[in-house]
Design a protein around this motif. Structure first.
Motif, PDB file in Angstrom:
ATOM      1  N   VAL A 236      45.277  36.782  47.504  1.00 35.17           N
ATOM      2  CA  VAL A 236      44.796  37.799  48.442  1.00 35.17           C
ATOM      3  C   VAL A 236      44.856  39.197  47.825  1.00 35.17           C
ATOM      4  O   VAL A 236      44.136  40.100  48.260  1.00 35.17           O
ATOM      5  CB  VAL A 236      45.551  37.773  49.791  1.00 35.17           C
ATOM      6  CG1 VAL A 236      45.376  36.427  50.481  1.00 35.17           C
ATOM      7  CG2 VAL A 236      47.026  38.109  49.616  1.00 35.17           C
ATOM      8  N   ARG A 240      39.151  38.419  43.906  1.00 33.96           N
ATOM      9  CA  ARG A 240      38.545  37.218  44.479  1.00 33.96           C
ATOM     10  C   ARG A 240      38.578  37.244  46.008  1.00 33.96           C
ATOM     11  O   ARG A 240      37.789  36.579  46.664  1.00 33.96           O
ATOM     12  CB  ARG A 240      39.273  35.973  43.980  1.00 33.96           C
ATOM     13  CG  ARG A 240      39.071  35.670  42.516  1.00 33.96           C
ATOM     14  CD  ARG A 240      37.705  35.074  42.273  1.00 33.96           C
ATOM     15  NE  ARG A 240      37.573  34.558  40.910  1.00 33.96           N
ATOM     16  CZ  ARG A 240      36.594  33.770  40.508  1.00 33.96           C
ATOM     17  NH1 ARG A 240      35.656  33.399  41.364  1.00 33.96           N
ATOM     18  NH2 ARG A 240      36.531  33.361  39.266  1.00 33.96           N
ATOM     19  N   ALA A 241      39.526  38.012  46.560  1.00 32.73           N
ATOM     20  CA  ALA A 241      39.647  38.137  48.017  1.00 32.73           C
ATOM     21  C   ALA A 241      39.208  39.529  48.464  1.00 32.73           C
ATOM     22  O   ALA A 241      39.754  40.105  49.399  1.00 32.73           O
ATOM     23  CB  ALA A 241      41.088  37.875  48.437  1.00 32.73           C
ATOM     24  N   VAL A 244      38.785  40.389  52.126  1.00 27.23           N
ATOM     25  CA  VAL A 244      39.884  39.999  53.019  1.00 27.23           C
ATOM     26  C   VAL A 244      40.764  41.206  53.295  1.00 27.23           C
ATOM     27  O   VAL A 244      41.384  41.762  52.391  1.00 27.23           O
ATOM     28  CB  VAL A 244      40.724  38.867  52.392  1.00 27.23           C
ATOM     29  CG1 VAL A 244      41.922  38.556  53.277  1.00 27.23           C
ATOM     30  CG2 VAL A 244      39.873  37.620  52.199  1.00 27.23           C
TER      31      VAL A 244
END
Length: 259
Positions: A236, A240-241, A244
């Protein structure tokens, strides 16, 4: 196809970085190529990949010193992982919780995150990027009245604060994410299971079962491993997140019953 987290060269501060989940987070980030500063009550010997700062971040002075050293050593912070937490409150329900006990739980589980965020966010906002990860707990949804009322309330405060912070700073480039573990098999958890096993005349596995039953059962059949929590946090915190933010990820083996 490899799953590269794209974290190499990032700069991170991790609180509570010498034991349990904190140590696992430090290891996971170092493996991903992150430059890490971590807090500790006592600096461990023989460390070369991590810069440890010996400070008590449950105090305002300790938090200020950690932030100062992190910025000085790293030249800035891209990732802040507030792992520090726990409970020293006695059992016995609400009547056992004096004002001092309540304050201790807030000083351990809420205020270090608040203070370090306040100290480090300006630099993140100035660079237009950053990630803050707050480690909460499923206890804020499933408190144990006999023993975790104050701890659970402090973690609930951390969760609510995190959500408000995400709404404020996400439009300015800084993501705020919560990771909510269930029972994690840390050193402290192992000691608790061993103590319960001794008290009840069973073995370590029996002690673990007692803890799991007190939580209403863990469908996975075992506690979460520190590295599993750390891997989630590393993800997270990674690009890649990148979409989010403002949410809470529960990692508890299915302990919290959901619809």
């Amino acid at each position: 196809m490899s799953f590269e987290l794209e974290l190499k060269g990032r700069r991170a501060l991790v609180t509570g970085g010498t034991k349990g989940v904190g140590a696992a987070v430090v290891a996971a980030l170092v493996e991903a190529g992150v430059r890490v500063v971590a807090t500790a009550r006592t600096v461990p010997s023989g460390t070369k990949d991590v810069h440890y700062v010996a400070a008590d971040v449950t105090t305002a002075e300790g938090s200020e010193e950690v932030a100062r050293q992190a910025l000085a050593h790293l030249g800035g912070v891209d990732i802040l992982v507030n792992v520090l937490g726990g409970s020293t409150a006695p059992g016995g329900g609400f009547a056992a919780l004096t004002d001092d006990e309540w304050q201790k739980e807030l000083n351990l589980n809420l205020m270090p995150a608040v203070r370090l965020d306040r100290a480090l966010l300006p630099a993140m906002l100035a660079q237009g990027s950053g990630v803050i990860v707050h480690v909460t707990s499923i206890q804020h949804e499933l408190p144990l009245p006999e023993s975790t009322t104050a701890y659970a309330a402090a973690k609930a405060a951390l969760s609510t604060y995190s959500k408000a912070l995400s709404k404020e700073v996400t439009p300015k480039g800084v993501r705020v994410v919560r990771v909510s573990p269930g029972w994690v098999e840390t050193e402290a958890s192992v000691h608790l299971a061993e103590r319960l096993a001794k008290q009840t005349g069973t073995d370590y596995e029996g002690g673990k079962q007692i803890i799991m039953q007190s939580l209403g059962g863990i469908p996975l059949g075992r506690p979460v491993k520190p590295r599993e929590v750390a891997d989630l946090i590393a993800f997270v915190a990674s690009p890649r997140a990148g979409s989010v933010t403002g949410t809470e990820f529960v990692i508890d083996g299915g302990t919290v019953p959901t619809a």
